[in-house]
Design a protein around this motif. Sequence first.
Motif, PDB file in Angstrom:
ATOM      1  N   ILE A  27      -4.867  -8.414 -35.966  1.00 20.75           N
ATOM      2  CA  ILE A  27      -5.553  -9.107 -37.059  1.00 20.75           C
ATOM      3  C   ILE A  27      -6.627  -9.980 -36.429  1.00 20.75           C
ATOM      4  CG2 ILE A  27      -5.313 -10.690 -39.007  1.00 20.75           C
ATOM      5  CD1 ILE A  27      -2.384  -9.816 -39.228  1.00 20.75           C
ATOM      6  N   VAL A  29     -12.378  -7.508 -45.854  1.00 20.06           N
ATOM      7  CA  VAL A  29     -11.193  -7.071 -45.116  1.00 20.06           C
ATOM      8  C   VAL A  29     -11.382  -5.603 -44.749  1.00 20.06           C
ATOM      9  CG1 VAL A  29      -8.702  -6.718 -45.155  1.00 20.06           C
ATOM     10  CG2 VAL A  29      -9.690  -8.731 -46.264  1.00 20.06           C
ATOM     11  N   HIS A  75       2.340  -0.990 -43.480  1.00 19.84           N
ATOM     12  CA  HIS A  75       1.086  -1.046 -44.238  1.00 19.84           C
ATOM     13  C   HIS A  75       1.303  -1.612 -45.641  1.00 19.84           C
ATOM     14  CE1 HIS A  75      -0.536   2.342 -41.463  1.00 19.84           C
ATOM     15  NE2 HIS A  75      -0.661   1.151 -40.918  1.00 19.84           N
ATOM     16  N   ILE A  99       1.455  -5.395 -45.257  1.00 17.70           N
ATOM     17  CA  ILE A  99       0.132  -5.995 -45.041  1.00 17.70           C
ATOM     18  C   ILE A  99      -0.661  -5.989 -46.341  1.00 17.70           C
ATOM     19  CG2 ILE A  99      -2.056  -5.767 -43.809  1.00 17.70           C
ATOM     20  CD1 ILE A  99      -0.469  -4.501 -41.485  1.00 17.70           C
ATOM     21  N   ASP A 100      -0.656  -4.847 -47.025  1.00 19.10           N
ATOM     22  CA  ASP A 100      -1.432  -4.729 -48.268  1.00 19.10           C
ATOM     23  C   ASP A 100      -0.929  -5.695 -49.338  1.00 19.10           C
ATOM     24  OD1 ASP A 100      -2.969  -2.784 -47.100  1.00 19.10           O
ATOM     25  OD2 ASP A 100      -1.880  -1.101 -47.995  1.00 19.10           O
ATOM     26  N   ASN A 155      -9.677  -2.387 -43.064  1.00 25.23           N
ATOM     27  CA  ASN A 155      -8.405  -1.803 -42.646  1.00 25.23           C
ATOM     28  C   ASN A 155      -8.651  -0.567 -41.792  1.00 25.23           C
ATOM     29  OD1 ASN A 155      -6.964  -3.715 -44.077  1.00 25.23           O
ATOM     30  ND2 ASN A 155      -6.818  -2.455 -45.916  1.00 25.23           N
ATOM     31  N   ASN A 156      -8.066  -0.552 -40.628  1.00 24.26           N
ATOM     32  CA  ASN A 156      -8.147   0.614 -39.741  1.00 24.26           C
ATOM     33  C   ASN A 156      -6.714   1.005 -39.380  1.00 24.26           C
ATOM     34  OD1 ASN A 156      -8.967   2.607 -37.992  1.00 24.26           O
ATOM     35  ND2 ASN A 156      -9.535   1.214 -36.339  1.00 24.26           N
ATOM     36  N   TYR A 157      -6.078   1.725 -40.315  1.00 20.76           N
ATOM     37  CA  TYR A 157      -4.656   2.021 -40.187  1.00 20.76           C
ATOM     38  C   TYR A 157      -4.418   3.348 -39.474  1.00 20.76           C
ATOM     39  CZ  TYR A 157      -3.595  -1.650 -43.650  1.00 20.76           C
ATOM     40  OH  TYR A 157      -3.455  -2.835 -44.310  1.00 20.76           O
ATOM     41  N   LYS A 200     -10.538  -7.964 -39.649  1.00 21.48           N
ATOM     42  CA  LYS A 200     -10.282  -6.554 -39.344  1.00 21.48           C
ATOM     43  C   LYS A 200      -8.819  -6.384 -38.963  1.00 21.48           C
ATOM     44  CE  LYS A 200     -11.926  -2.625 -36.614  1.00 21.48           C
ATOM     45  NZ  LYS A 200     -12.884  -2.165 -35.582  1.00 21.48           N
ATOM     46  N   ILE A 201      -8.139  -5.485 -39.666  1.00 20.49           N
ATOM     47  CA  ILE A 201      -6.722  -5.233 -39.414  1.00 20.49           C
ATOM     48  C   ILE A 201      -6.581  -3.812 -38.873  1.00 20.49           C
ATOM     49  CG2 ILE A 201      -4.402  -5.195 -40.395  1.00 20.49           C
ATOM     50  CD1 ILE A 201      -5.503  -6.974 -42.657  1.00 20.49           C
ATOM     51  N   THR A 202      -6.068  -3.713 -37.658  1.00 19.72           N
ATOM     52  CA  THR A 202      -5.929  -2.418 -36.990  1.00 19.72           C
ATOM     53  C   THR A 202      -4.469  -2.192 -36.626  1.00 19.72           C
ATOM     54  OG1 THR A 202      -8.141  -2.683 -36.027  1.00 19.72           O
ATOM     55  CG2 THR A 202      -6.719  -0.990 -35.073  1.00 19.72           C
ATOM     56  N   THR A 203      -3.952  -1.015 -36.933  1.00 23.60           N
ATOM     57  CA  THR A 203      -2.573  -0.687 -36.555  1.00 23.60           C
ATOM     58  C   THR A 203      -2.575   0.553 -35.669  1.00 23.60           C
ATOM     59  OG1 THR A 203      -2.178   0.706 -38.498  1.00 23.60           O
ATOM     60  CG2 THR A 203      -1.656  -1.646 -38.692  1.00 23.60           C
TER      61      THR A 203
END
Length: 426
Positions: A360, A294, A269, A272-273, A296-298, A346-349
Amino acid sequence: MMYTPPISTITGLVLIVDDTPSNLEVVSETLGDAGFDIAIATSGDRALQQIERSLPDLILLDVMMPGIDGFETCQRLKANERTRHIPIIFMTALSDGESKVKALELGAVDYIVKPFYEKEVLARVSTHLQLSQLTKNLAAQVTQKAAELEASQLQLIQNEKMSALGNLIAGVAHEINNPISAIVGNVDAVQDYLNDLLGIIDLYAQTFPQPGAEIEDELTAVDLDYLREDLPKLIRAMKDGGDRITSISQSLRIFSRADSDTKQSFNIHQGIDSTILILQHRLKSNEQRPAIIVINNYDNLPEVECFPGQLNQVFMNILANAIDALDESSQGRSFAEIQANPNSIKITTSINNHYVKISIADNAKGMSEAVKQKIFDHLYTTKPVGKGTGLGLAIAKQIVEQTHKGKLSCHSILGQGTEFIIEIPV
């Protein structure tokens, strides 16, 4: 005397095409006894049909047959991409030089004149099968070496880019860090000094309630009450700005983190940030479009053993491509249209089956199936000349799959957007 390779080391399927039963019997028995698999066809048409079902390793082909003759059969086989590599030996009663030349011009590898000598047929078949196998092995080695060379070139380019970028960013971060540390470190002291000065002014006001006309005019001019209210706000804003620059400096150091020869524990994270922060200027609104959102769904991820600098480069390439795609999809659309369906990344981890998964996804135009099949190819790009090199995604795939033994995949629907999925083993 022609050299006959050891028969035990040579195998393969030989198709014998001849309309004379006695010839078929003799050749089949000779080659079968030597360990070859045998297939038989009594005409050119049947041979072509049989080859469609099962590809032989070599063809013994008669010339004079009912239907299409051997020359026409050979011509059709050599015109077909699927069968053109199969070695063909003509075996015919035509002994004139013109027929031999025609056979060789059509692509045959040899020419045996009837009546034939069984051992000669066996020797020629063995030799040409061995040559065919050697050719295939050589082609495979050339393909492998070319792939290794391409991978090596990509690695060199990647290392050079990361070295130059890392040195630049690390230098900038270092230069920022010294003066901003001095500013942030002194803001609190300035606040304390101002409080002391304002306290002394209050003390003077109590001791000298009638300061005189000149001081009264000056107090009115500077508006002491407003100054008391606004000055702490200014100092707090300066402190917030200093903290923001400190955060940027820290993100630059994270992004430019140098890789050692061994993998290091890394917070995905943070990587990415830090990348998003470096690209922040490209996410802001401009004359063509509103700002890109942007999301973020971490998930709660463990630290990953990896090469942080290289993974940051992967994030940079994919996020930069997403911004490019959103810029392109915004052309010809009004601000109102875009605001109705905002540009977003949208960024999902998540973590699944011992793999950290990073998705991504953008909501740009997406790409066709034909483009999607080529995006990881070396030097392939859809961008205008001077804007794209065709190396970014090829390097990203190499970093993820070869260096980290993970997987980089792409899903895209034309008109809806594109999603890149990075999977790194934990």
